[in-house]
Design an enzyme around this catalytic site. Sequence first.
Site, PDB file in Angstrom:
ATOM      1  N   ARG C  66       0.795  -1.203   0.000  1.00 33.17           N
ATOM      2  CA  ARG C  66       0.000   0.000   0.000  1.00 33.17           C
ATOM      3  C   ARG C  66       0.829   1.255   0.000  1.00 33.17           C
ATOM      4  NH1 ARG C  66      -4.592  -2.088   2.948  1.00 33.17           N
ATOM      5  NH2 ARG C  66      -4.107  -4.275   2.701  1.00 33.17           N
ATOM      6  N   THR C  67       1.767   1.328   0.926  1.00 32.09           N
ATOM      7  CA  THR C  67       2.472   2.580   1.114  1.00 32.09           C
ATOM      8  C   THR C  67       3.282   2.914  -0.141  1.00 32.09           C
ATOM      9  OG1 THR C  67       2.551   2.032   3.443  1.00 32.09           O
ATOM     10  CG2 THR C  67       3.920   3.854   2.724  1.00 32.09           C
ATOM     11  N   LYS C  94      25.166  -5.383  -1.846  1.00 36.79           N
ATOM     12  CA  LYS C  94      26.627  -5.393  -1.938  1.00 36.79           C
ATOM     13  C   LYS C  94      27.246  -4.758  -0.692  1.00 36.79           C
ATOM     14  CE  LYS C  94      26.743  -5.003  -7.013  1.00 36.79           C
ATOM     15  NZ  LYS C  94      27.071  -4.086  -8.120  1.00 36.79           N
ATOM     16  N   ARG C 116      11.491   3.923   3.462  1.00 34.01           N
ATOM     17  CA  ARG C 116      11.028   3.007   4.510  1.00 34.01           C
ATOM     18  C   ARG C 116      12.225   2.158   4.894  1.00 34.01           C
ATOM     19  NH1 ARG C 116       5.686  -0.556   5.098  1.00 34.01           N
ATOM     20  NH2 ARG C 116       5.036   1.543   5.631  1.00 34.01           N
ATOM     21  N   HIS C 144       5.484   6.684  11.414  1.00 38.17           N
ATOM     22  CA  HIS C 144       4.967   6.456  10.065  1.00 38.17           C
ATOM     23  C   HIS C 144       4.038   7.645   9.821  1.00 38.17           C
ATOM     24  CE1 HIS C 144       3.496   4.800   6.492  1.00 38.17           C
ATOM     25  NE2 HIS C 144       3.007   3.662   6.875  1.00 38.17           N
TER      26      HIS C 144
END
Lengths: 316, 316, 316
Positions: C66-67, C94, C116, C144
């Site tokens: 969703r986000t 890496k 995020r 959030h």
Amino acid sequence: MKAATAEDKRWTRKHLLGLEELSADEIRFVLDTASSLKEVSTRSVKKVPALRGKVVVNAFWEASTRTRTSFELAAQRLSADVIDFSESGSSVSKGETLIDTARNIEAMGIDVIVIRHPAAGAAELLSRSVRCSVVNAGDGAHEHPTQGLLDLYTIRERFGGKVEGKKVAIVGDIANSRVARSNVWGLTKLGAEVMLVGPPTLLPRSFEQLGARVTHDFDSVIGEVDVVNMLRVQFERIKSSQFPSVREFTSMYGLTWDRFQRCKKDVFIMHPGPMNRGIEIQSDIADGPQSGILQQVTNGLAVRMAVLYLVTQVGG
Amino acid sequence: MKAATAEDKRWTRKHLLGLEELSADEIRFVLDTASSLKEVSTRSVKKVPALRGKVVVNAFWEASTRTRTSFELAAQRLSADVIDFSESGSSVSKGETLIDTARNIEAMGIDVIVIRHPAAGAAELLSRSVRCSVVNAGDGAHEHPTQGLLDLYTIRERFGGKVEGKKVAIVGDIANSRVARSNVWGLTKLGAEVMLVGPPTLLPRSFEQLGARVTHDFDSVIGEVDVVNMLRVQFERIKSSQFPSVREFTSMYGLTWDRFQRCKKDVFIMHPGPMNRGIEIQSDIADGPQSGILQQVTNGLAVRMAVLYLVTQVGG
Amino acid sequence: MKAATAEDKRWTRKHLLGLEELSADEIRFVLDTASSLKEVSTRSVKKVPALRGKVVVNAFWEASTRTRTSFELAAQRLSADVIDFSESGSSVSKGETLIDTARNIEAMGIDVIVIRHPAAGAAELLSRSVRCSVVNAGDGAHEHPTQGLLDLYTIRERFGGKVEGKKVAIVGDIANSRVARSNVWGLTKLGAEVMLVGPPTLLPRSFEQLGARVTHDFDSVIGEVDVVNMLRVQFERIKSSQFPSVREFTSMYGLTWDRFQRCKKDVFIMHPGPMNRGIEIQSDIADGPQSGILQQVTNGLAVRMAVLYLVTQVGG
């Protein structure tokens, strides 16, 4: 953009496969085109309509952050549509051949395939199988031409337009490095003097045939070079028989603070990224005023815009 | 595009779930619309503003190169925005239901969900749960309607607009093939004669109920067909109890050079891809002048443009 | 959009890192901006040119449907270009540091990084290392903020513009929830009364310091609240020592039908999704007329459009 169109006799290639095949004049023309496009990225509206309605496919059979993102942004900035075609989730996992995949992509009416592939020669093979343009974004240990071009661009910019006569050391795992190879071709064509530096197991003498000096002793050349281009140590590719340990690599070939102080005062430090901080390059040096590492990234975008623009101007 | 709007009584469906439910006239209307859109892909600026400001979500719960890319390009070519929603990295891995996911996507204000899902009926289930359009891009072994439509388009194009009366052999693992199923529905509706060819374990007699002829002997029909559509052998799906070996499959059901020479002179060869060269189809035949395989890919884009265009013209 | 420009003294932040740092007036200003942008998503052409030529990078080091999709759609709807930078296939594998990656992305000339990351504080760390805007899309158990804002937006919309004085219960695994934390900051700043509800192992008393009431007994408050915001039970994060079983969780803290009937008649039900139907929330309640769950999703898009718009209006 008009310059490019008016002088398009200077660019007649539908594909960019490597720097080995380009003339000095062709290389300069790409850099000049990049120079005129670089300004787009500084605008508030970072977009020109040059490739509107064209489609660029990123076909990456090897993971990559910068290169893929750089090409995607370059295409967007020219108003092209971009399709990402990554290995997982593709027919490649069903055993389809590279060429079948590419022909199928092409049959959907696309203009450029940007390909990264673990096999040397993959881009050229592709260019002989499709009618659209092919841009090599790295094929095995062969070439990575846009990296070579962005390194040239960055050196040229740093030294007021002059590459000729500059001494450039490229340091690390030369044998496995497509970045080194493209740099050697480009730099020597533009008249720079290239020194390849690395352990004997990762730097065969045969590289002298490319027109570069080969040395296994970093310290013997450190004081005379104008540019130090440190390659990434690819632990995953280097066999243990080729080098005893990371610590030993750093002590012999790393750009340590000690070594940096023995460089020329205006030495220019480069790295294609991603860096292993503290291994091939000391963190402070990478972030210091003589580092051109982030400029390389910025210039990469301009160079890729130029390449995408030029190859799509060449007819069937 | 005006034709579509003016005659939109010819298309009243908000979803494309399968060819079984379409009338012959509806199928022809999609093909005609595709025909008028195909030309867009040959332009220098491959874009029309038909779906500007619309959003198409590709929701693929199964890997796919061609179909996903084809839909993405089709949407871009109509100036829609495209969001890729692939299984990994999605809430699906957190155990969310298909419908919850779809409702959430829809709540963000999107216009079309293109869904591929391993379960037969998934697209229809979805269409009953959301208000936006749903396009089935393959649901289990049920249907793959845009593949059926592009195959019809390619056959119609090859035979000067006429599908009626043509004899089409579809060969291989029919039982597990949504491609075969959509082709049977579409071809029979347009008046073609369909022969299904495959081993008894992969082609039950019950397929005759769809209106097709069923045979387990490829050689008995090879000389009379106008089109041969070779399905991909899906090794990963076929159980060893269903077929002894790949070699035996090729010898009995592969389109070998020997078999090809016993075909009609102007036989038309098709394959939905990706091909197993040398297994279900000989490489030379796939690349030869009677092969329509890349035309299928090209037409797939036009058909998907038509489908995305038509379903979004139908109100709430 | 003019309101925002004219009153841009009301917004001076280049980054959105959390709701803790915002004033009530700043929060209201984002909600007002979202309100004026929400209408765009209802248009036939769902697009305004506000961020044309700007580039937004989604840098998600944790999976999210969703986000990520919501931010991508929000950026597209403002005509920005969006680049997806997901963990797999990136230089992160890496071993590159977060900051090196971000600096490299930024050097390509981008305007906003939406990040995020599993580590609390990652967004703030980033904002101190780059010159472009940073929007926190969830950092560990810290904040959030766009989820907090969309929850506020949805509550404000539901109660005719008034958040002040409303009683809001947030129920579940509070300790690990960035959603809860951002909600507490936002709700208390706008004058709501927040009750945190959960088992003692997942809800320490220390949360009272944020200005919320803390209770371990859902039933003791169920009858007095105006809003119930059910958090997702994150089985993967909760250790077995913290809670005996899913069944027991549901019986003590789930929004069952029985509990729902003891709520106020006009109680408003929320959930940040994805839901575990039948565990923290009964399916019928989630889909019922008092549920605002899909409105949250719709409003999330408007809030994210507002955030992307506002942070890019603030100069260097």
